[in-house]
Design an enzyme around this catalytic site. Structure first.
Site, PDB file in Angstrom:
ATOM      1  N   CYS A   2      43.018  28.370  41.725  1.00  0.00           N
ATOM      2  CA  CYS A   2      43.328  26.978  42.027  1.00  0.00           C
ATOM      3  C   CYS A   2      43.031  26.650  43.489  1.00  0.00           C
ATOM      4  CB  CYS A   2      44.800  26.714  41.780  1.00  0.00           C
ATOM      5  SG  CYS A   2      45.308  27.057  40.103  1.00  0.00           S
ATOM      6  N   ARG A  27      35.487  28.700  44.175  1.00  0.00           N
ATOM      7  CA  ARG A  27      36.619  29.582  43.895  1.00  0.00           C
ATOM      8  C   ARG A  27      36.812  29.816  42.402  1.00  0.00           C
ATOM      9  NH1 ARG A  27      40.717  29.252  48.245  1.00  0.00           N
ATOM     10  NH2 ARG A  27      42.370  29.369  46.710  1.00  0.00           N
ATOM     11  N   TRP A  74      42.651  26.695  37.829  1.00  0.00           N
ATOM     12  CA  TRP A  74      42.143  27.871  37.127  1.00  0.00           C
ATOM     13  C   TRP A  74      43.306  28.318  36.248  1.00  0.00           C
ATOM     14  CZ3 TRP A  74      43.069  33.176  36.670  1.00  0.00           C
ATOM     15  CH2 TRP A  74      41.982  33.961  36.261  1.00  0.00           C
ATOM     16  N   ASN A  99      49.169  26.111  43.873  1.00  0.00           N
ATOM     17  CA  ASN A  99      48.376  27.320  43.660  1.00  0.00           C
ATOM     18  C   ASN A  99      49.350  28.479  43.676  1.00  0.00           C
ATOM     19  OD1 ASN A  99      46.604  29.459  43.696  1.00  0.00           O
ATOM     20  ND2 ASN A  99      45.841  29.072  45.764  1.00  0.00           N
ATOM     21  N   GLY A 100      49.338  29.291  42.631  1.00  0.00           N
ATOM     22  CA  GLY A 100      50.262  30.421  42.568  1.00  0.00           C
ATOM     23  C   GLY A 100      50.912  30.473  41.200  1.00  0.00           C
ATOM     24  N   GLU A 519      29.575  49.547  41.241  1.00  0.00           N
ATOM     25  CA  GLU A 519      29.405  48.204  41.797  1.00  0.00           C
ATOM     26  C   GLU A 519      28.212  47.505  41.125  1.00  0.00           C
ATOM     27  OE1 GLU A 519      31.029  46.139  43.346  1.00  0.00           O
ATOM     28  OE2 GLU A 519      29.605  44.743  44.203  1.00  0.00           O
ATOM     29  N   LYS A 523      28.431  43.992  39.068  1.00  0.00           N
ATOM     30  CA  LYS A 523      27.574  42.830  39.377  1.00  0.00           C
ATOM     31  C   LYS A 523      26.896  42.333  38.109  1.00  0.00           C
ATOM     32  CE  LYS A 523      28.640  41.787  42.374  1.00  0.00           C
ATOM     33  NZ  LYS A 523      29.589  42.413  43.273  1.00  0.00           N
ATOM     34  N   GLU A 526      29.441  40.690  35.623  1.00  0.00           N
ATOM     35  CA  GLU A 526      30.096  39.436  36.008  1.00  0.00           C
ATOM     36  C   GLU A 526      29.145  38.245  36.030  1.00  0.00           C
ATOM     37  OE1 GLU A 526      32.076  39.207  39.886  1.00  0.00           O
ATOM     38  OE2 GLU A 526      30.644  40.612  40.700  1.00  0.00           O
ATOM     39  N   HIS A 542      29.885  64.359  28.331  1.00  0.00           N
ATOM     40  CA  HIS A 542      31.283  64.398  27.887  1.00  0.00           C
ATOM     41  C   HIS A 542      31.651  63.157  27.078  1.00  0.00           C
ATOM     42  CE1 HIS A 542      31.937  68.000  30.233  1.00  0.00           C
ATOM     43  NE2 HIS A 542      31.287  67.410  31.219  1.00  0.00           N
ATOM     44  N   LYS A 641      36.647  33.175  42.877  1.00  0.00           N
ATOM     45  CA  LYS A 641      36.194  33.890  44.066  1.00  0.00           C
ATOM     46  C   LYS A 641      37.337  34.671  44.704  1.00  0.00           C
ATOM     47  CE  LYS A 641      33.512  35.175  47.375  1.00  0.00           C
ATOM     48  NZ  LYS A 641      32.661  36.339  47.051  1.00  0.00           N
TER      49      LYS A 641
HETATM   50  C1  AGP Z   1      33.188  41.010  42.803  1.00  0.00           C
HETATM   51  O1  AGP Z   1      31.937  40.482  42.816  1.00  0.00           O
HETATM   52  C2  AGP Z   1      34.299  40.055  42.795  1.00  0.00           C
HETATM   53  N1  AGP Z   1      34.130  38.949  43.620  1.00  0.00           N
HETATM   54  C3  AGP Z   1      35.686  40.696  42.861  1.00  0.00           C
HETATM   55  O2  AGP Z   1      35.701  41.930  42.217  1.00  0.00           O
HETATM   56  C4  AGP Z   1      36.303  40.857  44.270  1.00  0.00           C
HETATM   57  O3  AGP Z   1      35.666  41.870  44.980  1.00  0.00           O
HETATM   58  C5  AGP Z   1      37.807  41.149  44.124  1.00  0.00           C
HETATM   59  O4  AGP Z   1      38.415  40.064  43.483  1.00  0.00           O
HETATM   60  C6  AGP Z   1      38.474  41.423  45.440  1.00  0.00           C
HETATM   61  O5  AGP Z   1      38.366  40.331  46.302  1.00  0.00           O
HETATM   62  P1  AGP Z   1      38.650  40.474  47.849  1.00  0.00           P
HETATM   63  O6  AGP Z   1      37.597  41.388  48.397  1.00  0.00           O
HETATM   64  O7  AGP Z   1      38.548  39.080  48.379  1.00  0.00           O
HETATM   65  O8  AGP Z   1      40.014  41.056  47.992  1.00  0.00           O
END
Ligand code: AGP
Length: 646
Positions: A2, A27, A74, A99-100, A519, A523, A526, A542, A641
């Site tokens: 949010c 976000r 969100w 937000n929260g 990683e 990527k 997502e 395994h 984000k």
């Molecule tokens: C990855 O591409 C994401 N954006 C996500 O995994 C992100 O790294 C994670 O939410 C942690 O965010 P931060 O680094 O702002 O704490």
């Protein structure tokens, strides 16, 4: 997550609020809304989908005024829908954006229902609107402003959980109330106008001067002034840490009782100038922010390393904060806690901390760490890693760690004014500049560079001057090496077409390149929505080998290091089952193209910096696969984000 924007001005605030919402789009959100006070009325509009749809709606119905709040939602409690979108109202006189998560919303809801309030949404937020209305009606105070503040404070005292709040009331057409507890909120200072937002980026079109509210602060904001109050008599952070700790032995969840009555005192918070310029609206020559940010990596890496090494090659550890030198010398082990991409950075760093600094290192996901009954070995440095510095789980882990007997806390972060940075004893800024694409790219590689620097700083006695100097020159060479990898983009783009019809992909790596493979898989999933999993190549036999057939692309990260020969055997195992290998491989590795084997040759780089260099082609691969698939690269579905709720 949010996003909140609010404004008190002499001009019509609707365009400011809408522009703010657009700037918060990155976000992640599913609906948006706005409420504006005018002529004794609160006008509200809400819409599902993009902010542009709310804007179109506002073009048909004039909503304007000099005081307003707006929100991108969100969904957490209740599905994405117009009636769940914020602002939420009570009796047409109060409007709230939040937000929260209000953890005790159910008990508050039933007690408000008993008092006659009707709920129109499934959200936790709506209780705040009714609670405020209820306490405003009951409040007795010498003047109108005191009444408003008194109702606000009583309302806050009933809320358990996390919140950043913006509230307006019909009888106060110049007053904007706001508060923060566990979710970020800034006040923007203009000329005869003030604003609030979840993130300074939302307000850069109107100001570059910001006040960062501290945990537990609340404020009364008008166009001419902002008065901030802090709680006395109880530490709001301790309260928050208490709420985010593991369940007590009696298993009691947070209740609906008010928190202990607090005293409030007006406080001055510093005004901080935002120095990164307004990069939000500007993708430059690039089609997406993600691509822009991938290409910014040489510059970002340079900025990360700036000011951390003297001209004579000395590590300038004092940038971490007062007393850092002595503190680093007493570190006996390291605990790293973070989420997502930042967690992967921590996993890579473990190899450096053990191999270079000779320090035992544990790395854990924040959402798990915060609920474990940890045993803290003596002399443990607690390190958090975060792009945003506002990730709810990482912050809660930090707050818990501060009570748990760690030697000190250190934040590795990209946002200088963030909660994580402000609440840690030491800080190591990555200086990558704002990252807008939801998929983290430059934040990751700059975190790695910072972590390598930290590992050398912790191990400098052990490593000796010469080795330290050589590692620093490896780091200094990174921007140019990454530039060379970026030049390979057309070849990577051609490879991407192979993934268009695939549903699953395996990523393999060994040593520090196993987390690099993790990683890479994150990527790909997502932003292209292709299911991707990473394995340590030695684990293939395994279990995961059962998945491999001629329809399975297997991406491997294969620098020329001591594990290369072992990795080559793993690749044979894949080929023998018909798996399609796409190898990101050192040009000296001696791997050749053949049927079902495609090698993308990367420059030979020093072993320690290879995880940084090899991350870049994996980012480009995901980006181009997403382009082929036609997904929303910068704002992938269901993701936010900055994950500011648990
Ligand atoms: C990855 O591409 C994401 N954006 C996500 O995994 C992100 O790294 C994670 O939410 C942690 O965010 P931060 O680094 O702002 O704490």
């Amino acid at each position: 997550m949010c996003g909140i924007v609010g404004a008190a001005s002499l001009r019509n605030v609707t365009p400011i609020l809408l522009e703010g919402l657009k700037r918060l789009e990155y976000r992640g959100y599913d609906s948006a809304g706005i409420a504006v006070a005018l002529a004794g009325q609160l006008q509200r509009e809400r819409e599902t989908g993009k902010v542009a749809e709310l804007e179109a709606k506002l073009a048909r119905r004039e909503v304007k005024g000099q005081l307003g709040i707006a929100h991108t939602r969100w969904a957490t409690h209740g599905k994405p829908s117009r009636y769940n979108a914020h602002p939420h109202m009570s009796n047409a006189s109060v409007a709230v954006v939040h937000n929260g998560i209000i953890e005790n919303h159910e008990s508050l809801r039933s007690s408000l229902q008993q008092q006659g309030y009707t709920f129109h949404s499934e959200t936790d937020t709506e209780v705040i609107a009714h609670l405020f209305d209820h306490h405003y009606r009951q409040a007795e105070a010498p003047d109108a402003e005191q009444r408003l503040l008194s109702a606000f404070r009583t309302t806050l005292s009933f809320l358990h959980g996390a919140y950043a709040l913006g509230i307006i009331h019909i009888e106060h057409p110049e007053s904007l109330l706001c508060a923060r507890m566990g979710s970020p909120l800034v006040i923007g200072e203009g000329s005869e106008e003030h604003f609030i937002a979840s993130d300074p980026l939302a307000l850069l079109q109107v100001t570059d001067r910001f006040i960062y509210l501290e945990e537990g602060d609340h404020a009364l904001v008008t166009r001419d002034a902002c008065r901030i109050y802090e709680a006395l008599g109880s530490d709001p952070r301790a309260e928050q840490a208490r709420q985010s700790m593991p369940m007590t032995t009696t298993g009691q969840p947070a209740g609906s009782d008010p928190k202990a009555v607090l005293e409030w005192s007006e406080v001055q918070r510093p005004v901080v100038r935002y120095e990164h310029g307004d990069q939000v609206a500007d993708k430059g020559e690039y089609r997406h922010f993600m691509l822009k940010e991938i290409h910014e990596q040489p510059r970002a890496l340079k900025a990360t390393l700036e000011g951390k090494v003297s001209d004579e090659g000395r590590l300038l550890t004092s940038i971490l904060g007062p007393g850092a030198d002595a503190l680093l010398a007493s570190v006996k082990q390291v605990q790293i806690v973070s989420c997502g991409t930042s967690y992967h950075a921590g996993l890579v760093a473990r190899y450096w901390l053990e191999g270079l600094a000779g320090l035992p290192c544990a790395v854990e996901i924040a959402s798990e760490f915060r609920y474990r009954h940890v045993v803290v070995p003596e002399g443990t440095l607690f390190v958090t890693i975060s792009q945003s510095g506002e990730t709810a789980d990482t912050l809660a882990a930090l707050r818990f760690a501060k009570t748990a007997g760690y030697l000190a806390t250190l934040a590795i972060c990209n946002v200088p004014g963030s909660s994580l940075v402000r609440e840690s004893d030491l800080r190591l800024l990555t200086n990558a500049g704002p990252e807008i694409g939801v998929a983290s790219t430059k934040a990751f590689t700059t975190q790695l560079a910072a972590l390598l620097w930290l590992s050398v700083a912790l191990g400098r006695e052990r490593l000796g001057e010469e080795r330290v100097a050589s590692l620093m020159s490896d780091l200094a060479a990174l921007p140019e090496q990454v530039e060379r990898v970026l030049d390979l983009e057309p070849t990577i783009e051609a490879l991407a077409a192979r993934f268009a019809s695939k549903h699953h992909t395996l990523f393999l790596g060994r040593g520090p390149h196993y987390p690099v493979a993790m990683e890479g898989a994150l990527k790909l999933k997502e932003i292209s929505y292709i299911h991707a999993e990473a394995y340590a190549a030695g684990e293939l036999k395994h279990g995961p080998l059962a998945l491999v057939d001629d329809d399975m692309p297997v991406v491997t990260v294969a620098p020329s290091d001591e594990l290369l020969e072992k990795l080559k055997s793993n690749l044979q195992e894949v080929r023998a089952r018909g798996g399609q290998l796409i190898n990101f491989v050192c040009e000296h590795a001696g791997l050749e193209d053949g049927e079902g084997v495609h090698n993308l040759l990367l420059p030979k780089v020093a072993d320690e910096v290879a995880p940084i260099v090899y991350s870049v082609p994996l980012q480009l691969l995901s980006y181009h696969v997403a382009l082929v698939k036609g997904t929303d690269v910068d704002k992938p579905r269901n993701l936010a984000k900055s994950v500011t709720v648990e």
